[in-house]
Design a protein around this motif. Sequence first.
Motif, PDB file in Angstrom:
ATOM      1  N   GLY A  15      54.196  53.982   8.489  1.00 43.72           N
ATOM      2  CA  GLY A  15      53.001  54.817   9.420  1.00 43.72           C
ATOM      3  C   GLY A  15      51.612  55.008   9.081  1.00 43.72           C
ATOM      4  N   PHE A  16      51.637  54.279   8.016  1.00 37.90           N
ATOM      5  CA  PHE A  16      49.971  54.230   7.829  1.00 37.90           C
ATOM      6  C   PHE A  16      49.987  52.723   6.997  1.00 37.90           C
ATOM      7  CE2 PHE A  16      52.286  54.931   3.729  1.00 37.90           C
ATOM      8  CZ  PHE A  16      51.720  54.010   2.909  1.00 37.90           C
ATOM      9  N   ALA A  17      51.034  51.580   7.244  1.00 30.73           N
ATOM     10  CA  ALA A  17      50.788  50.093   6.867  1.00 30.73           C
ATOM     11  C   ALA A  17      50.396  49.770   8.090  1.00 30.73           C
ATOM     12  CB  ALA A  17      51.630  49.554   5.916  1.00 30.73           C
ATOM     13  N   LEU A  18      50.740  49.428   9.488  1.00 33.65           N
ATOM     14  CA  LEU A  18      50.823  49.037  10.399  1.00 33.65           C
ATOM     15  C   LEU A  18      50.337  49.221  11.693  1.00 33.65           C
ATOM     16  CD1 LEU A  18      54.709  48.444  10.479  1.00 33.65           C
ATOM     17  CD2 LEU A  18      53.125  46.571   9.902  1.00 33.65           C
ATOM     18  N   PRO A  19      49.109  50.209  11.749  1.00 37.51           N
ATOM     19  CA  PRO A  19      48.567  50.667  13.059  1.00 37.51           C
ATOM     20  C   PRO A  19      47.246  50.297  13.262  1.00 37.51           C
ATOM     21  CG  PRO A  19      50.213  52.613  11.988  1.00 37.51           C
ATOM     22  CD  PRO A  19      49.844  51.503  11.161  1.00 37.51           C
ATOM     23  N   PHE A  20      47.117  49.837  14.322  1.00 38.45           N
ATOM     24  CA  PHE A  20      45.600  49.268  13.944  1.00 38.45           C
ATOM     25  C   PHE A  20      44.252  48.946  15.404  1.00 38.45           C
ATOM     26  CE2 PHE A  20      48.948  46.486  16.812  1.00 38.45           C
ATOM     27  CZ  PHE A  20      48.914  46.509  17.837  1.00 38.45           C
ATOM     28  N   GLU A  21      43.702  49.586  14.759  1.00 38.83           N
ATOM     29  CA  GLU A  21      42.479  50.236  16.069  1.00 38.83           C
ATOM     30  C   GLU A  21      43.064  49.802  17.855  1.00 38.83           C
ATOM     31  OE1 GLU A  21      37.932  50.502  17.347  1.00 38.83           O
ATOM     32  OE2 GLU A  21      38.688  49.246  15.488  1.00 38.83           O
ATOM     33  N   ASN A  22      42.848  51.175  18.851  1.00 40.68           N
ATOM     34  CA  ASN A  22      43.941  50.647  19.528  1.00 40.68           C
ATOM     35  C   ASN A  22      44.566  50.473  20.127  1.00 40.68           C
ATOM     36  OD1 ASN A  22      41.178  52.362  20.730  1.00 40.68           O
ATOM     37  ND2 ASN A  22      40.201  50.385  20.907  1.00 40.68           N
ATOM     38  N   ASP A  23      46.073  50.412  19.082  1.00 43.51           N
ATOM     39  CA  ASP A  23      46.858  50.359  18.945  1.00 43.51           C
ATOM     40  C   ASP A  23      48.102  50.472  20.628  1.00 43.51           C
ATOM     41  OD1 ASP A  23      47.457  52.500  17.804  1.00 43.51           O
ATOM     42  OD2 ASP A  23      48.486  51.811  16.056  1.00 43.51           O
ATOM     43  N   LEU A  54      56.787  53.277  16.897  1.00 45.67           N
ATOM     44  CA  LEU A  54      57.403  52.770  18.162  1.00 45.67           C
ATOM     45  C   LEU A  54      56.283  51.687  18.751  1.00 45.67           C
ATOM     46  CD1 LEU A  54      58.108  55.811  18.308  1.00 45.67           C
ATOM     47  CD2 LEU A  54      59.163  55.742  19.969  1.00 45.67           C
ATOM     48  N   GLU A  55      57.004  50.012  19.104  1.00 40.66           N
ATOM     49  CA  GLU A  55      56.202  49.514  19.375  1.00 40.66           C
ATOM     50  C   GLU A  55      56.925  49.295  21.357  1.00 40.66           C
ATOM     51  OE1 GLU A  55      55.306  46.566  15.906  1.00 40.66           O
ATOM     52  OE2 GLU A  55      57.253  46.760  17.168  1.00 40.66           O
ATOM     53  N   ALA A  56      55.905  49.100  22.130  1.00 41.84           N
ATOM     54  CA  ALA A  56      56.022  48.766  23.242  1.00 41.84           C
ATOM     55  C   ALA A  56      56.445  47.224  23.783  1.00 41.84           C
ATOM     56  CB  ALA A  56      55.772  49.692  24.015  1.00 41.84           C
ATOM     57  N   PHE A  57      56.825  46.353  24.074  1.00 43.51           N
ATOM     58  CA  PHE A  57      56.203  45.356  24.598  1.00 43.51           C
ATOM     59  C   PHE A  57      57.357  44.953  25.587  1.00 43.51           C
ATOM     60  CE2 PHE A  57      59.366  44.965  20.816  1.00 43.51           C
ATOM     61  CZ  PHE A  57      60.288  43.787  21.685  1.00 43.51           C
ATOM     62  N   GLN A  58      55.851  44.191  26.234  1.00 40.83           N
ATOM     63  CA  GLN A  58      56.515  42.810  27.425  1.00 40.83           C
ATOM     64  C   GLN A  58      55.999  42.381  28.091  1.00 40.83           C
ATOM     65  OE1 GLN A  58      59.730  41.406  28.202  1.00 40.83           O
ATOM     66  NE2 GLN A  58      60.829  42.578  29.563  1.00 40.83           N
ATOM     67  N   GLY A  59      56.492  40.565  28.432  1.00 35.92           N
ATOM     68  CA  GLY A  59      55.116  39.917  28.665  1.00 35.92           C
ATOM     69  C   GLY A  59      53.857  39.526  27.315  1.00 35.92           C
ATOM     70  N   ASP A  60      53.074  40.150  29.106  1.00 38.32           N
ATOM     71  CA  ASP A  60      51.590  39.509  27.936  1.00 38.32           C
ATOM     72  C   ASP A  60      50.276  41.114  27.473  1.00 38.32           C
ATOM     73  OD1 ASP A  60      51.082  41.724  30.379  1.00 38.32           O
ATOM     74  OD2 ASP A  60      48.923  40.451  30.537  1.00 38.32           O
ATOM     75  N   GLN A  61      52.093  42.366  27.147  1.00 36.13           N
ATOM     76  CA  GLN A  61      51.705  43.617  26.634  1.00 36.13           C
ATOM     77  C   GLN A  61      52.552  43.891  25.287  1.00 36.13           C
ATOM     78  OE1 GLN A  61      51.964  46.879  29.366  1.00 36.13           O
ATOM     79  NE2 GLN A  61      53.625  46.113  29.975  1.00 36.13           N
ATOM     80  N   PHE A  62      51.154  44.027  24.140  1.00 40.54           N
ATOM     81  CA  PHE A  62      52.369  44.795  23.266  1.00 40.54           C
ATOM     82  C   PHE A  62      51.161  46.325  22.798  1.00 40.54           C
ATOM     83  CE2 PHE A  62      51.593  45.545  18.867  1.00 40.54           C
ATOM     84  CZ  PHE A  62      53.476  45.638  18.132  1.00 40.54           C
ATOM     85  N   ALA A  63      52.336  46.986  22.735  1.00 36.40           N
ATOM     86  CA  ALA A  63      51.207  48.619  21.998  1.00 36.40           C
ATOM     87  C   ALA A  63      52.227  48.813  20.967  1.00 36.40           C
ATOM     88  CB  ALA A  63      51.496  49.294  22.733  1.00 36.40           C
ATOM     89  N   ARG A  64      52.055  50.147  19.641  1.00 37.94           N
ATOM     90  CA  ARG A  64      52.052  50.515  18.993  1.00 37.94           C
ATOM     91  C   ARG A  64      51.785  51.878  19.060  1.00 37.94           C
ATOM     92  NH1 ARG A  64      51.433  46.434  13.935  1.00 37.94           N
ATOM     93  NH2 ARG A  64      53.116  45.723  15.031  1.00 37.94           N
ATOM     94  N   CYS A  65      52.815  53.044  17.907  1.00 40.97           N
ATOM     95  CA  CYS A  65      52.063  53.975  17.946  1.00 40.97           C
ATOM     96  C   CYS A  65      53.035  55.288  17.360  1.00 40.97           C
ATOM     97  CB  CYS A  65      51.672  55.009  19.300  1.00 40.97           C
ATOM     98  SG  CYS A  65      51.145  56.417  18.845  1.00 40.97           S
ATOM     99  N   ARG A  66      52.377  55.670  16.032  1.00 38.22           N
ATOM    100  CA  ARG A  66      52.878  55.833  15.043  1.00 38.22           C
ATOM    101  C   ARG A  66      53.064  58.026  15.757  1.00 38.22           C
ATOM    102  NH1 ARG A  66      49.172  56.468  10.530  1.00 38.22           N
ATOM    103  NH2 ARG A  66      47.721  57.218  11.203  1.00 38.22           N
ATOM    104  N   THR A  67      54.246  58.233  15.745  1.00 29.16           N
ATOM    105  CA  THR A  67      54.354  59.473  15.628  1.00 29.16           C
ATOM    106  C   THR A  67      53.673  60.767  14.955  1.00 29.16           C
ATOM    107  OG1 THR A  67      56.689  60.021  14.590  1.00 29.16           O
ATOM    108  CG2 THR A  67      57.045  59.021  16.544  1.00 29.16           C
ATOM    109  N   ASP A  68      53.252  61.903  15.471  1.00 25.62           N
ATOM    110  CA  ASP A  68      52.822  62.411  14.999  1.00 25.62           C
ATOM    111  C   ASP A  68      53.786  64.071  14.407  1.00 25.62           C
ATOM    112  OD1 ASP A  68      53.264  64.148  17.300  1.00 25.62           O
ATOM    113  OD2 ASP A  68      51.409  64.605  18.034  1.00 25.62           O
ATOM    114  N   GLY A  69      53.076  64.432  13.882  1.00 24.57           N
ATOM    115  CA  GLY A  69      53.829  66.113  13.145  1.00 24.57           C
ATOM    116  C   GLY A  69      55.363  66.472  14.434  1.00 24.57           C
ATOM    117  N   GLU A  70      55.267  66.592  15.121  1.00 25.13           N
ATOM    118  CA  GLU A  70      55.885  66.881  16.561  1.00 25.13           C
ATOM    119  C   GLU A  70      56.697  66.487  17.235  1.00 25.13           C
ATOM    120  OE1 GLU A  70      56.386  70.066  17.583  1.00 25.13           O
ATOM    121  OE2 GLU A  70      55.170  70.342  15.569  1.00 25.13           O
ATOM    122  N   GLY A  71      56.813  64.181  16.354  1.00 19.74           N
ATOM    123  CA  GLY A  71      57.380  63.079  17.237  1.00 19.74           C
ATOM    124  C   GLY A  71      56.884  62.720  18.352  1.00 19.74           C
ATOM    125  N   ALA A  72      55.727  63.279  18.598  1.00 21.23           N
ATOM    126  CA  ALA A  72      55.311  63.077  19.845  1.00 21.23           C
ATOM    127  C   ALA A  72      54.330  61.551  19.282  1.00 21.23           C
ATOM    128  CB  ALA A  72      54.091  63.755  20.261  1.00 21.23           C
TER     129      ALA A  72
END
Length: 158
Positions: A15-23, A54-72
């Motif tokens: 949750g703090f080691a993997l996120p990056f700017e605009n991930d 969570l990570e979402a990816f397919q083809g040329d796209q990749f996104a990563r987002c950690r959940t907040d206190g509500e699991g969002a």
Amino acid sequence: MTAPTPSQTVGPFFGFALPFENDALATAVDSPDATRVEGQVFDGDSEPVGDALLEAFQGDQFARCRTDGEGAFHFTVHKPPVSDGAPYLNITVFARGLLRHLHTRMYFPDEDRANRVDRVLGLVAESRRHTLIARRDGENLRFDVRLQGESETVFFAL
């Protein structure tokens, strides 16, 4: 020959080691085909998991987002082109207590015809397919991940 070492729980450092700017942005927010995906991660008691990633990816796209206190969580993606089957995003879930990360897919709700003939969706019991298909929520898509229990998300062994 030595026996393999068993998996160990390694979180929740991610949750703090993997996120990056605009991930969470796999595509520009102002792109004409940009789609915001929002959701929550729930445990087996339907409680939000506030320290998952969570990570979402397919083809040329990749996104990563950690959940907040509500699991969002949220991603901004575009629907990937496909040559065979229905468009989908690969989703990987990392969370405390998981010995291995989980793999699932998110299919798009406006692709009913393609979803009906998709080979992978066809392998999933019809009563559980809804756990893999996002639903429209205003301008956004909604995709919740349930780690256990009633309406548990379908996960794939890779």
